[in-house]
Design an enzyme around this catalytic site. Structure first.
Site, PDB file in Angstrom:
ATOM      1  N   MET A 155      -4.648  -6.816  -7.039  1.00  0.00           N
ATOM      2  CA  MET A 155      -4.217  -8.009  -8.168  1.00  0.00           C
ATOM      3  C   MET A 155      -5.075  -8.664  -8.431  1.00  0.00           C
ATOM      4  O   MET A 155      -5.073  -9.953  -8.621  1.00  0.00           O
ATOM      5  CB  MET A 155      -3.189  -8.667  -7.541  1.00  0.00           C
ATOM      6  CG  MET A 155      -1.715  -7.671  -7.175  1.00  0.00           C
ATOM      7  SD  MET A 155      -1.236  -6.787  -8.560  1.00  0.00           S
ATOM      8  CE  MET A 155       0.539  -6.315  -8.351  1.00  0.00           C
ATOM      9  N   ARG A 156      -6.222  -8.141  -8.833  1.00  0.00           N
ATOM     10  CA  ARG A 156      -7.528  -8.923  -9.331  1.00  0.00           C
ATOM     11  C   ARG A 156      -8.175  -8.030 -10.674  1.00  0.00           C
ATOM     12  O   ARG A 156      -8.142  -6.970 -10.698  1.00  0.00           O
ATOM     13  CB  ARG A 156      -8.807  -9.248  -8.421  1.00  0.00           C
ATOM     14  CG  ARG A 156      -8.545 -10.250  -7.372  1.00  0.00           C
ATOM     15  CD  ARG A 156      -9.530 -10.169  -6.498  1.00  0.00           C
ATOM     16  NE  ARG A 156      -8.938 -11.036  -5.269  1.00  0.00           N
ATOM     17  CZ  ARG A 156      -8.898 -12.490  -5.264  1.00  0.00           C
ATOM     18  NH1 ARG A 156      -9.185 -13.156  -6.288  1.00  0.00           N
ATOM     19  NH2 ARG A 156      -8.310 -12.947  -4.277  1.00  0.00           N
ATOM     20  N   GLU A 194       5.258   6.989  -9.654  1.00  0.00           N
ATOM     21  CA  GLU A 194       3.908   6.520  -9.256  1.00  0.00           C
ATOM     22  C   GLU A 194       3.137   7.493  -8.000  1.00  0.00           C
ATOM     23  O   GLU A 194       2.050   7.731  -8.114  1.00  0.00           O
ATOM     24  CB  GLU A 194       3.719   5.102  -8.852  1.00  0.00           C
ATOM     25  CG  GLU A 194       3.937   3.992  -9.896  1.00  0.00           C
ATOM     26  CD  GLU A 194       3.696   2.486  -9.205  1.00  0.00           C
ATOM     27  OE1 GLU A 194       3.027   2.293  -8.590  1.00  0.00           O
ATOM     28  OE2 GLU A 194       4.634   1.699  -9.839  1.00  0.00           O
ATOM     29  N   HIS A 240      -0.517   1.343 -13.070  1.00  0.00           N
ATOM     30  CA  HIS A 240       0.126   0.202 -13.626  1.00  0.00           C
ATOM     31  C   HIS A 240       1.813   0.540 -13.801  1.00  0.00           C
ATOM     32  O   HIS A 240       1.965   1.715 -14.233  1.00  0.00           O
ATOM     33  CB  HIS A 240      -0.369  -0.394 -14.809  1.00  0.00           C
ATOM     34  CG  HIS A 240       0.203  -1.713 -15.511  1.00  0.00           C
ATOM     35  ND1 HIS A 240       0.068  -2.752 -14.819  1.00  0.00           N
ATOM     36  CD2 HIS A 240       1.117  -1.928 -16.405  1.00  0.00           C
ATOM     37  CE1 HIS A 240       0.845  -3.575 -15.421  1.00  0.00           C
ATOM     38  NE2 HIS A 240       1.285  -2.980 -16.507  1.00  0.00           N
ATOM     39  N   ASP A 285      -5.553  -4.036 -17.821  1.00  0.00           N
ATOM     40  CA  ASP A 285      -4.756  -2.803 -17.936  1.00  0.00           C
ATOM     41  C   ASP A 285      -4.831  -2.206 -19.505  1.00  0.00           C
ATOM     42  O   ASP A 285      -4.140  -1.733 -20.264  1.00  0.00           O
ATOM     43  CB  ASP A 285      -3.185  -3.330 -17.895  1.00  0.00           C
ATOM     44  CG  ASP A 285      -3.069  -3.696 -16.621  1.00  0.00           C
ATOM     45  OD1 ASP A 285      -3.673  -3.221 -15.693  1.00  0.00           O
ATOM     46  OD2 ASP A 285      -2.202  -4.803 -16.358  1.00  0.00           O
ATOM     47  N   GLY A 290       0.638  -1.101   0.190  1.00  0.00           N
ATOM     48  CA  GLY A 290      -0.069  -0.141  -0.069  1.00  0.00           C
ATOM     49  C   GLY A 290       0.883   1.211  -0.050  1.00  0.00           C
ATOM     50  O   GLY A 290       0.506   2.383   0.480  1.00  0.00           O
ATOM     51  N   SER A 291       1.975   1.148  -0.699  1.00  0.00           N
ATOM     52  CA  SER A 291       2.653   2.620  -0.614  1.00  0.00           C
ATOM     53  C   SER A 291       1.956   3.564  -1.564  1.00  0.00           C
ATOM     54  O   SER A 291       1.820   4.885  -1.390  1.00  0.00           O
ATOM     55  CB  SER A 291       4.009   2.378  -1.084  1.00  0.00           C
ATOM     56  OG  SER A 291       4.108   2.101  -2.491  1.00  0.00           O
ATOM     57  N   ASN A 292       1.222   3.197  -2.404  1.00  0.00           N
ATOM     58  CA  ASN A 292       0.351   4.315  -3.185  1.00  0.00           C
ATOM     59  C   ASN A 292      -0.663   4.734  -2.370  1.00  0.00           C
ATOM     60  O   ASN A 292      -1.080   5.661  -2.526  1.00  0.00           O
ATOM     61  CB  ASN A 292      -0.273   3.566  -4.563  1.00  0.00           C
ATOM     62  CG  ASN A 292       0.840   3.363  -5.736  1.00  0.00           C
ATOM     63  OD1 ASN A 292       1.182   4.843  -6.418  1.00  0.00           O
ATOM     64  ND2 ASN A 292       1.618   2.513  -6.129  1.00  0.00           N
ATOM     65  N   ASN A 348      -6.725   3.009 -12.285  1.00  0.00           N
ATOM     66  CA  ASN A 348      -5.843   1.942 -11.730  1.00  0.00           C
ATOM     67  C   ASN A 348      -4.523   2.236 -12.041  1.00  0.00           C
ATOM     68  O   ASN A 348      -4.388   3.366 -13.057  1.00  0.00           O
ATOM     69  CB  ASN A 348      -5.983   0.587 -12.538  1.00  0.00           C
ATOM     70  CG  ASN A 348      -5.019  -0.376 -12.109  1.00  0.00           C
ATOM     71  OD1 ASN A 348      -4.547  -0.889 -10.830  1.00  0.00           O
ATOM     72  ND2 ASN A 348      -4.280  -1.274 -13.148  1.00  0.00           N
TER      73      ASN A 348
HETATM   74  C1  GAR Z   1       2.877  -0.774  -7.697  1.00  0.00           C
HETATM   75  O1  GAR Z   1       4.173  -0.572  -8.443  1.00  0.00           O
HETATM   76  C2  GAR Z   1       1.791  -0.886  -8.723  1.00  0.00           C
HETATM   77  O2  GAR Z   1       1.830   0.090  -9.802  1.00  0.00           O
HETATM   78  C3  GAR Z   1       1.609  -2.484  -9.165  1.00  0.00           C
HETATM   79  O3  GAR Z   1       1.831  -2.859  -7.923  1.00  0.00           O
HETATM   80  C4  GAR Z   1       2.438  -1.961  -7.167  1.00  0.00           C
HETATM   81  C5  GAR Z   1       1.625  -1.978  -5.843  1.00  0.00           C
HETATM   82  O4  GAR Z   1       2.481  -1.437  -4.730  1.00  0.00           O
HETATM   83  N1  GAR Z   1       0.311  -2.671  -9.517  1.00  0.00           N
HETATM   84  C6  GAR Z   1       0.103  -3.573 -10.653  1.00  0.00           C
HETATM   85  O5  GAR Z   1       1.293  -4.033 -11.055  1.00  0.00           O
HETATM   86  C7  GAR Z   1      -1.271  -3.879 -11.125  1.00  0.00           C
HETATM   87  N2  GAR Z   1      -1.175  -4.419 -12.391  1.00  0.00           N
HETATM   88  P1  GAR Z   1       2.021  -0.671  -3.590  1.00  0.00           P
HETATM   89  O6  GAR Z   1       1.163  -1.764  -2.943  1.00  0.00           O
HETATM   90  O7  GAR Z   1       3.162  -0.132  -2.441  1.00  0.00           O
HETATM   91  O8  GAR Z   1       1.106   0.585  -3.944  1.00  0.00           O
END
Ligand code: GAR
Length: 202
Positions: A92-93, A176, A111, A147, A14-16, A109
């Site tokens: 991731m779904r 991101e 990516h 995507d 969950g850093s985003n 989303n």
């Molecule tokens: C991020 O890099 C995001 O872009 C990617 O998962 C990571 C989640 O990081 N998403 C995908 O690959 C979706 N297809 P986070 O949990 O630290 O936000």
């Protein structure tokens, strides 16, 4: 302009999510995260939400008859919080018709590639294996494909000869954390118009 209500769906660390919460709390973005939902019990994203006093739910897909029933539960939760925008952040779904129909062009989303290149899992490894010299990240609206939805914003990073999957992922992640709040800000200001495959920023 009124503050919009967000939900964040996350499967992992969950850093985003954190960057979105921080941008909202700083007032950079006219939005508030009302609820965080994870399909993974141990997702650190749930802890991050709780630390900020945000309601957080684990929804266990195994407890539902099928994906439709699982997504109906999520839609119920989102509607209870009057959510206007759903942000997938490492969720991731694949999103199914139940959620898509309930939130038309209201699901985003992020990516870790310059779409349409390198969809799906391990986008950074795919980029390294392909030998591209530039990669990056994309925020897009979610449609029924993986995507494939209309692109809102993209940011590039260089790829170096000595990059590993981790070093490239880290360089992309920095971008991101800026790009996602920016896209949410545009949505909150009602400046994003979907026109076929294109998103026009007004
Ligand atoms: C991020 O890099 C995001 O872009 C990617 O998962 C990571 C989640 O990081 N998403 C995908 O690959 C979706 N297809 P986070 O949990 O630290 O936000």
């Amino acid at each position: 302009m009124a503050t919009i209500s967000l939900a964040v769906l996350a499967s992992g660390r969950g850093s985003n999510l954190q960057s979105i919460i921080d941008a909202c709390e700083r007032g950079d973005v006219n939005a508030e995260v009302k609820v965080v939902i994870s399909d993974s019990k141990d997702a650190y994203a749930l802890e991050r939400a709780k630390k900020h006093g945000i309601d957080a739910y684990f929804v266990n897909i195994k407890e539902y008859q099928d994906k439709k029933a699982y997504e109906e539960k999520i839609v119920d939760l989102l509607q209870n919080y009057s959510v206007q925008l759903v942000c997938l952040a490492g969720y991731m779904r694949l999103v199914g018709p139940t959620m898509l129909n309930a939130f038309p062009w209201q699901i985003m989303n992020i990516h870790p590639s310059l779409l349409p290149a390198f969809t799906g899992l391990h986008a950074q490894k795919q980029a390294l294996d392909y030998g591209v010299k530039v990669s990056g990240c994309t925020v897009h609206f979610v449609d029924k494909g993986m995507d494939t939805g209309p692109i809102i914003l993209q940011e590039s990073v260089p790829v170096y000869d000595n990059d590993t999957e981790d070093s490239l992922a880290e360089r992309i992640l920095v971008k991101e954390h800026v790009l996602y709040p920016k896209a949410i800000g545009l949505f909150a200001e009602n400046r994003l118009m979907v026109d076929g495959k294109k998103v026009v920023i007004e």
